[in-house]
Design an enzyme around this catalytic site. Structure first.
Site, PDB file in Angstrom:
ATOM      1  CG  ASN A 156      24.570  21.058  19.761  1.00 55.58           C
ATOM      2  OD1 ASN A 156      23.469  21.426  20.402  1.00 55.58           O
ATOM      3  ND2 ASN A 156      24.727  20.929  18.368  1.00 55.58           N
ATOM      4  NE  ARG A 186      20.827  15.598  25.603  1.00 57.43           N
ATOM      5  CZ  ARG A 186      20.316  15.304  24.441  1.00 57.43           C
ATOM      6  NH1 ARG A 186      20.385  16.290  23.687  1.00 57.43           N
ATOM      7  NH2 ARG A 186      19.844  13.930  24.133  1.00 57.43           N
ATOM      8  CE  LYS A 231      18.404  23.041  19.446  1.00 60.95           C
ATOM      9  NZ  LYS A 231      17.959  23.463  18.115  1.00 60.95           N
ATOM     10  CB  CYS A 232      25.029  16.672  20.488  1.00 59.95           C
ATOM     11  SG  CYS A 232      26.124  15.386  20.144  1.00 59.95           S
ATOM     12  N   GLY A 233      23.045  14.277  22.084  1.00 64.41           N
ATOM     13  CA  GLY A 233      23.127  13.130  22.754  1.00 64.41           C
ATOM     14  C   GLY A 233      24.561  12.847  23.567  1.00 64.41           C
TER      15      GLY A 233
END
Length: 114
Positions: free
Chosen positions: A8, A15, A10-12
């Site tokens: 995802n 990433r 948007k997920c730190g």
């Protein structure tokens, strides 16, 4: 080595895990944005079995209505069906390599698969 990450953007943590994979030249990474392309029920069951965790352990609670729906206490099949229908319920990132599968929280868990 090949690695698949259910990611995802948007997920730190997701990433950071992807960055670890991409920064290793020996890893050929396939990125699956699971919110756009969710895994099937069977694939999800296989990932959890290979990671040696239950679907309940792979359930995302934060930012979801999982608790209100009673999913933490539901049986595995109910949780899997809910995740397939609403992939935001899948905790991320899941990474699969020839060495196994892991829910990479924290992101350094991915190193065990390389």
């Amino acid at each position: 080595m090949k690695a698949t990450i259910w990611h995802n953007p948007k997920c730190g943590t997701s990433r950071k895990t992807l960055a670890i994979l991409e920064n290793l030249s020996k890893v050929d990474v396939t990125v699956v944005e699971y919110l756009k392309d969710p895994p099937t029920r069977d694939k999800l069951a296989q990932l959890y079995a290979d990671a040696r965790i239950t679907p309940q352990q792979g359930l995302r609670l934060r930012g979801t209505d999982a608790e209100e729906r009673g999913l933490p206490d539901a049986d595995a099949e109910t949780v899997l069906r809910a995740m397939v229908a609403d992939p935001i319920l899948i905790e991320r990132p899941l990474v699969e390599t020839e060495k196994g599968v892991a829910l990479c929280r924290p992101q350094d868990e991915v190193l065990k698969l390389l």
